[in-house]
Write a protein that holds these residues in place. Structure first.
Motif, PDB file in Angstrom:
ATOM      1  N   PHE A   1       6.524 -32.922  20.277  1.00 28.45           N
ATOM      2  CA  PHE A   1       5.640 -33.380  19.219  1.00 28.45           C
ATOM      3  C   PHE A   1       5.384 -34.878  19.328  1.00 28.45           C
ATOM      4  O   PHE A   1       6.182 -35.623  19.874  1.00 28.45           O
ATOM      5  N   ALA A   2       4.255 -35.300  18.756  1.00 30.70           N
ATOM      6  CA  ALA A   2       3.868 -36.712  18.632  1.00 30.70           C
ATOM      7  C   ALA A   2       3.825 -37.389  20.002  1.00 30.70           C
ATOM      8  O   ALA A   2       3.248 -36.841  20.927  1.00 30.70           O
ATOM      9  N   TRP A   3       4.440 -38.572  20.119  1.00 29.58           N
ATOM     10  CA  TRP A   3       4.321 -39.337  21.362  1.00 29.58           C
ATOM     11  C   TRP A   3       5.021 -38.655  22.530  1.00 29.58           C
ATOM     12  O   TRP A   3       4.656 -38.885  23.685  1.00 29.58           O
TER      13      TRP A   3
ATOM     14  N   ARG B   1       4.782 -35.435  23.205  1.00 34.18           N
ATOM     15  CA  ARG B   1       3.724 -34.558  23.700  1.00 34.18           C
ATOM     16  C   ARG B   1       2.712 -35.366  24.513  1.00 34.18           C
ATOM     17  O   ARG B   1       2.285 -34.952  25.594  1.00 34.18           O
ATOM     18  N   GLU B   2       2.350 -36.538  24.005  1.00 29.78           N
ATOM     19  CA  GLU B   2       1.380 -37.376  24.699  1.00 29.78           C
ATOM     20  C   GLU B   2       1.919 -37.866  26.039  1.00 29.78           C
ATOM     21  O   GLU B   2       1.212 -37.836  27.043  1.00 29.78           O
TER      22      GLU B   2
ATOM     23  N   PHE C   1      11.076 -34.392  18.809  1.00 25.03           N
ATOM     24  CA  PHE C   1      10.088 -35.141  18.029  1.00 25.03           C
ATOM     25  C   PHE C   1      10.679 -36.481  17.616  1.00 25.03           C
ATOM     26  O   PHE C   1      11.911 -36.640  17.599  1.00 25.03           O
TER      27      PHE C   1
ATOM     28  N   MET D   1      11.462 -38.569  11.505  1.00 23.85           N
ATOM     29  CA  MET D   1      10.492 -38.407  10.425  1.00 23.85           C
ATOM     30  C   MET D   1      10.700 -39.503   9.391  1.00 23.85           C
ATOM     31  O   MET D   1      11.835 -39.896   9.136  1.00 23.85           O
TER      32      MET D   1
END
Length: 81
Positions: A6-8, A10-11, A75, A78
Motif C-alpha cells: 500500500f501507499a509508497w 506500492r509505488e 503499509f 497510519m
C-alpha cells in the motif's frame, strides 16, 4: 501467499499485490526474502521502522509467525486526523 503493498510501497515496487511461495517463518524473514530479490525491493524495505505489517488483516510486529497465513500486507504507519 498473497502479498499486498500500500501507499509508497506500492509505488516503489510498481505493484499492489503478488502471490509468492515462501519458506519464511516470520514477517521479518519474509521481508528479508523480498529484499534479496533486487534493488527495488531492498530499497522499499530498507527502513522497516517506516513500515507496518498485517497478517490476515491483523496488525502484527515483524517477529510474528506467518505459517498458514493467506495474506501479508505492508503499509506505512497510519495517522489520525
Amino acid at each position: 501467499m498473497e502479498i499486498r503493498y500500500f501507499a509508497w510501497l506500492r509505488e516503489r515496487l510498481g505493484t499492489a499485490q503478488e502471490t509468492v511461495e515462501t519458506e519464511a517463518a516470520t514477517v521479518a524473514d519474509l521481508v528479508a526474502e523480498l529484499s534479496a530479490r533486487d534493488e527495488g525491493y531492498a530499497h522499499a524495505f530498507s527502513d522497516t521502522r517506516a513500515i507496518r505489517a498485517a497478517v490476515d488483516q491483523d496488525l502484527v510486529e515483524f517477529d510474528a509467525p506467518i505459517a498458514g497465513a493467506r495474506e501479508v500486507a505492508f503499509f506505512p504507519p497510519m495517522t489520525g486526523g
